[in-house]
Design a protein around this motif. Sequence first.
Motif, short mmCIF file in Angstrom:
data_model
loop_
_atom_site.label_atom_id
_atom_site.label_comp_id
_atom_site.label_asym_id
_atom_site.label_seq_id
_atom_site.Cartn_x
_atom_site.Cartn_y
_atom_site.Cartn_z
N ILE A 87 3.71 2.01 -5.08
CA ILE A 87 3.66 2.17 -3.85
C ILE A 87 4.68 0.93 -3.68
CG2 ILE A 87 3.33 1.41 -1.56
CD1 ILE A 87 1.36 4.01 -2.20
N GLN A 97 8.69 -1.29 -2.03
CA GLN A 97 8.53 -2.31 -1.33
C GLN A 97 9.84 -2.73 -1.75
OE1 GLN A 97 6.96 -1.06 1.91
NE2 GLN A 97 5.88 -0.02 0.26
N VAL A 116 8.09 7.83 -3.90
CA VAL A 116 6.41 7.66 -3.77
C VAL A 116 6.66 8.81 -2.57
CG1 VAL A 116 5.01 6.30 -1.88
CG2 VAL A 116 6.13 5.11 -4.16
N THR A 117 7.85 8.60 -1.25
CA THR A 117 8.39 9.43 -0.73
C THR A 117 8.04 11.15 -1.11
OG1 THR A 117 9.49 7.69 0.92
CG2 THR A 117 9.54 9.98 1.61
N LEU A 142 4.60 11.94 -1.66
CA LEU A 142 3.87 12.46 -0.40
C LEU A 142 3.97 13.82 0.39
CD1 LEU A 142 3.56 8.36 0.44
CD2 LEU A 142 1.25 10.41 0.28
N ARG A 143 5.36 14.01 0.00
CA ARG A 143 5.87 14.99 1.05
C ARG A 143 5.16 15.75 1.17
NH1 ARG A 143 6.38 16.27 5.81
NH2 ARG A 143 7.31 13.57 5.61
N ILE A 165 2.11 16.65 2.66
CA ILE A 165 1.63 15.57 3.94
C ILE A 165 2.18 17.13 4.22
CG2 ILE A 165 3.11 15.32 5.89
CD1 ILE A 165 3.49 12.43 4.98
N GLU A 181 -0.82 11.54 10.22
CA GLU A 181 -0.51 10.40 9.78
C GLU A 181 -2.07 9.05 10.31
OE1 GLU A 181 4.24 10.52 9.89
OE2 GLU A 181 3.11 9.85 12.14
N THR A 231 3.57 5.30 7.76
CA THR A 231 5.20 6.22 8.41
C THR A 231 5.61 4.86 7.90
OG1 THR A 231 4.88 5.14 9.82
CG2 THR A 231 4.88 7.31 9.47
N LEU A 242 4.94 1.78 5.39
CA LEU A 242 5.10 1.74 3.62
C LEU A 242 5.55 2.40 2.80
CD1 LEU A 242 1.77 -0.82 3.77
CD2 LEU A 242 4.57 -1.60 3.97
N LEU A 243 4.50 4.17 3.79
CA LEU A 243 5.65 5.24 2.48
C LEU A 243 6.36 5.49 2.92
CD1 LEU A 243 1.58 6.16 2.56
CD2 LEU A 243 2.52 4.57 1.18
N ARG A 244 6.76 5.13 3.16
CA ARG A 244 8.78 5.39 4.10
C ARG A 244 9.46 7.30 3.85
NH1 ARG A 244 12.54 1.82 1.90
NH2 ARG A 244 11.96 0.22 1.54
N THR A 245 7.50 7.41 4.67
CA THR A 245 7.40 9.23 5.05
C THR A 245 8.40 9.86 6.11
OG1 THR A 245 5.75 9.06 5.96
CG2 THR A 245 5.12 9.28 3.94
N ARG A 246 9.46 9.18 6.32
CA ARG A 246 9.31 9.72 8.18
C ARG A 246 10.14 8.07 9.16
NH1 ARG A 246 7.39 12.22 13.46
NH2 ARG A 246 4.95 11.42 13.23
#
Lengths: 192, 192
Positions: A104, A108, A117-118, A121-122, A125, A152, B161, B163-167
Motif C-alpha cells: 500500500i 502511493q 492493490v486495487t 481489494l476489489r 470489497i 468504506e 478510498t 489511499l487504497l484507490r478503490t474508486r
Amino acid sequence: MSPATRSEESRQAIIEAALGLCVERGFASTTIEGIAARAGVGKTTIYRWWPSKAAILIEGVENARDAAAGFPDTGDIRADLAAQTSSVMRLFNTEFGEIWRGLIGAAQSDEAAAEGVTRILRVSIDACVERLATARDAGQIRTDLDLEMAVELLYGPIYHTWLLRTRPLPEAYMESVLATLLPALVPAPDPH
Amino acid sequence: MSPATRSEESRQAIIEAALGLCVERGFASTTIEGIAARAGVGKTTIYRWWPSKAAILIEGVENARDAAAGFPDTGDIRADLAAQTSSVMRLFNTEFGEIWRGLIGAAQSDEAAAEGVTRILRVSIDACVERLATARDAGQIRTDLDLEMAVELLYGPIYHTWLLRTRPLPEAYMESVLATLLPALVPAPDPH
C-alpha cells in the motif's frame, strides 16, 4: 520434470523468496537481486515474468487471499461482520500485514503497485458488498443503503488508524465500531 | 543580513524546493541532490538540518497545516463536519494531496516519515475531537460516544478510498457518509 513444471516451481520459489525477504527486511530493503539469490534464479528469469518486486509480492498476496476468499455467511450479518473485521485486524498484526503495508505504501507512488492493490481489494470489497446484499434481502440491512459506502464505513476506521499510525487499536476495537455504526445500517425499528 | 536570517531563508528555500519537486516529479523521484540544486545550497547544508527528504516535506506540510489550523465552529456540528470533511476531500485532489500521499506512502516503511505523519495528524484529530466535545456539551452528539473513534468513522472512509484507490469518489461523497453516519452519533430522539 517438464519445462512447464520447472517453470512453475521457479515462479513459486521466486514468490516465496520475495515474501520471505519482505517479512525479514521490510518492503523498502527487498531487492530483485536479493530475491533472485534466495530463489536460486537469475535476475533475467524474474524480469521475464514480473516488472518489479511489487508485482511479485502482489501475486503472492493475491494467491494467499484467493485461498481464503469469501465472506462468512451464518445468516447473522452482525456476527459475520464482527468475525470478518476482527480477522482483518488480526491479519494486520501478522507478517502478512507488513507485506500488505509495504504494498500500500508503494502504491502511493508506483502505478503497478497501485493497480495490484486495487485489484486485490476489489475482490474483498465485492465479497463484502455481496454479503451485505444478502443481509439486505433478509431484512437485516436498510434497503436504501449504498453498500459500497457501507464497506468504506466498516473498514475505513481500521485502515485509517493502521496506515496513518495514529494510535494502537484496542483488541475490541471493531466491537465498538460495530456497536456505534450498525444502528445506522440496519432498518429503522417498526413504529407499530 | 544576519547569519540567523540567512539561515532561515535557506531553510525556507529548501522546504519550498522540496515541495515543488515533489509536486512536479512525485515523492519517489524527489532527491536530496535535486532539492539542493533547486534551493541553491549544498547537500551538507540540508543534512545539517534534516535527516531525509521526508523530514523536509513533513516540515513543509506542518507549516501549511498550522497556517490553516483549527476546526470550524458555527455552533452546528453537522454543518461544520460537512464543511471540514469536504475541504479535506478537495485538498486531496490538489498538489498538497500528492505530497501528503507520498509522505503516507513513505510512512509505511520509514520510521521518521511515520512519526511525522502521526504528529501532523494528531493535531488535526485533536481539533476534531475538541469540536465534537463542544457539540456533545451542546447536546448535538451522544454523551457515550468515543470521540476518537468518531473521528476515525468520519475520516476513515475518505482515506480508505483515497489511499487504497478503490474508486473515484463522487463530489457529494461526504454528504452521503454524513447522512448515513450522523444518526448514529447524535443523541437518540426523546421518546416523550
